[in-house]
Write a protein that holds these residues in place. Sequence first.
Motif, PDB file in Angstrom:
ATOM      1  N   UNK A 227     122.872  50.105 108.561  1.00 33.43           N
ATOM      2  CA  UNK A 227     122.787  49.463 107.245  1.00 33.43           C
ATOM      3  C   UNK A 227     121.513  49.883 106.519  1.00 33.43           C
ATOM      4  N   UNK A 228     120.407  49.948 107.245  1.00 38.14           N
ATOM      5  CA  UNK A 228     119.149  50.374 106.637  1.00 38.14           C
ATOM      6  C   UNK A 228     119.229  51.831 106.190  1.00 38.14           C
ATOM      7  N   UNK A 229     119.878  52.648 107.022  1.00 38.13           N
ATOM      8  CA  UNK A 229     120.060  54.064 106.682  1.00 38.13           C
ATOM      9  C   UNK A 229     120.864  54.202 105.395  1.00 38.13           C
ATOM     10  N   UNK A 230     121.959  53.475 105.310  1.00 40.53           N
ATOM     11  CA  UNK A 230     122.829  53.551 104.143  1.00 40.53           C
ATOM     12  C   UNK A 230     122.102  53.059 102.895  1.00 40.53           C
ATOM     13  N   UNK A 231     121.442  51.926 102.992  1.00 34.29           N
ATOM     14  CA  UNK A 231     120.821  51.325 101.816  1.00 34.29           C
ATOM     15  C   UNK A 231     119.594  52.085 101.333  1.00 34.29           C
ATOM     16  N   UNK A 232     118.936  52.828 102.225  1.00 34.87           N
ATOM     17  CA  UNK A 232     117.738  53.564 101.822  1.00 34.87           C
ATOM     18  C   UNK A 232     118.020  55.036 101.500  1.00 34.87           C
ATOM     19  N   UNK A 233     118.898  55.658 102.279  1.00 38.16           N
ATOM     20  CA  UNK A 233     119.140  57.092 102.112  1.00 38.16           C
ATOM     21  C   UNK A 233     120.468  57.416 101.439  1.00 38.16           C
ATOM     22  N   UNK A 234     121.481  56.577 101.678  1.00 41.56           N
ATOM     23  CA  UNK A 234     122.819  56.835 101.132  1.00 41.56           C
ATOM     24  C   UNK A 234     123.412  55.556 100.533  1.00 41.56           C
ATOM     25  N   UNK A 235     122.815  55.029  99.452  1.00 42.43           N
ATOM     26  CA  UNK A 235     123.307  53.770  98.876  1.00 42.43           C
ATOM     27  C   UNK A 235     124.762  53.829  98.423  1.00 42.43           C
ATOM     28  N   UNK A 236     125.259  55.041  98.141  1.00 36.63           N
ATOM     29  CA  UNK A 236     126.655  55.170  97.714  1.00 36.63           C
ATOM     30  C   UNK A 236     127.625  54.864  98.853  1.00 36.63           C
ATOM     31  N   UNK A 237     127.102  54.766 100.092  1.00 37.69           N
ATOM     32  CA  UNK A 237     127.953  54.495 101.250  1.00 37.69           C
ATOM     33  C   UNK A 237     127.929  53.033 101.684  1.00 37.69           C
ATOM     34  N   UNK A 238     127.381  52.161 100.851  1.00 34.69           N
ATOM     35  CA  UNK A 238     127.249  50.756 101.238  1.00 34.69           C
ATOM     36  C   UNK A 238     128.598  50.113 101.557  1.00 34.69           C
ATOM     37  N   UNK A 284     136.142  57.103 103.642  1.00 39.93           N
ATOM     38  CA  UNK A 284     135.303  56.455 102.628  1.00 39.93           C
ATOM     39  C   UNK A 284     133.932  57.117 102.575  1.00 39.93           C
ATOM     40  N   UNK A 285     133.382  57.459 103.745  1.00 41.88           N
ATOM     41  CA  UNK A 285     132.082  58.127 103.795  1.00 41.88           C
ATOM     42  C   UNK A 285     132.129  59.467 103.074  1.00 41.88           C
ATOM     43  N   UNK A 286     133.175  60.241 103.372  1.00 44.42           N
ATOM     44  CA  UNK A 286     133.324  61.561 102.762  1.00 44.42           C
ATOM     45  C   UNK A 286     133.496  61.441 101.247  1.00 44.42           C
ATOM     46  N   UNK A 287     134.278  60.467 100.817  1.00 47.57           N
ATOM     47  CA  UNK A 287     134.514  60.278  99.382  1.00 47.57           C
ATOM     48  C   UNK A 287     133.216  59.872  98.667  1.00 47.57           C
ATOM     49  N   UNK A 288     132.417  59.012  99.326  1.00 50.82           N
ATOM     50  CA  UNK A 288     131.182  58.545  98.713  1.00 50.82           C
ATOM     51  C   UNK A 288     130.153  59.671  98.591  1.00 50.82           C
ATOM     52  N   UNK A 289     130.145  60.559  99.589  1.00 53.23           N
ATOM     53  CA  UNK A 289     129.146  61.639  99.609  1.00 53.23           C
ATOM     54  C   UNK A 289     129.630  62.872  98.859  1.00 53.23           C
ATOM     55  N   UNK A 290     130.917  62.941  98.562  1.00 53.36           N
ATOM     56  CA  UNK A 290     131.494  64.123  97.924  1.00 53.36           C
ATOM     57  C   UNK A 290     130.716  64.490  96.671  1.00 53.36           C
ATOM     58  N   UNK A 291     130.245  65.723  96.614  1.00 48.54           N
ATOM     59  CA  UNK A 291     129.478  66.158  95.438  1.00 48.54           C
ATOM     60  C   UNK A 291     130.268  65.954  94.145  1.00 48.54           C
ATOM     61  N   UNK A 292     129.585  65.523  93.121  1.00 47.15           N
ATOM     62  CA  UNK A 292     130.238  65.295  91.830  1.00 47.15           C
ATOM     63  C   UNK A 292     130.775  66.610  91.265  1.00 47.15           C
TER      64      UNK A 292
END
Length: 294
Positions: A227-238, A284-292
Amino acid sequence: MNSTSVSPENKSVLLGLIKLMRPKQWIKNGFVLAPLVFSGQFTDIISIADSLLAMFLFSMASSATYIINDYHDIEHDCKHPVKSKKRPLASGLVSKSQALVLLCILYGVLTWGYFQQPTVLLVILAYLGLNLAYTFFLKHQPVIDIFTIAIGFVLRVYAGAMALSVPVSSWMFVTTLCLALFLASVKRRQELMQSGTEGRKVLEHYSVSLIDRYAEISATGALLFYSLFVMTARPEMVTTIPFVLYGLFRYWFIVESQDGGESPTDALLSDWQLMVTVIIWVSVSAWAILPKGV
């Protein structure tokens, strides 16, 4: 036609050699692909190929460690009511010489892999060394045995990062370590519950209540650090956090209510809800990180 067909005896040996490699356990090497997902390079064909090659090489290395472990434990396994029938070496389905030939072939593949991905092979060499120490000494040391198993998963993630030449977040390392400690603790718990102290000598030093506490601490740490990793480094994956939480809940349900968990692979493949949860989390992870714009 008959002269070129495989005899039942040879077919039996071939199946035994495949079983000796434990291909079903290769699913654990999916951790190698974690950096591919979290780095956002999963849309690049070359990156995908590099990651899959690293995963393949790690699978060959893990199979080599299984062969060494089974070879070393053959006398003990022959006396075990279950392993004496399921383990190819202990059951006599595969001879020692055949196992050694297969081991040499696997080492040959890894040697070839060094010329393809030298940095990945350095990580794999560390993994092989760690597992040699585990087979001959560390698996008899309480607490250290659990950490040794967990470190193997961390090395898988590191190998995946080396394959892509990308840095790995400290959050990912500690999350992987905690998750692996949880799985390893549950494995020891179920071995103790189902086979008692006869299954492994190290189990004499454990109790179910102690291992339960290990598992609870590890699961809590895995969820917290993820959770800390997501909220600090990858907030789009919350939005992936609830799926991780559900996966932990479901896995513990399988352990308590269905007496599973001795093999994480079997637990995953036998429970459709857990499989769907993993698939959704990856998607969901892949979709959130998918480059715009992709």
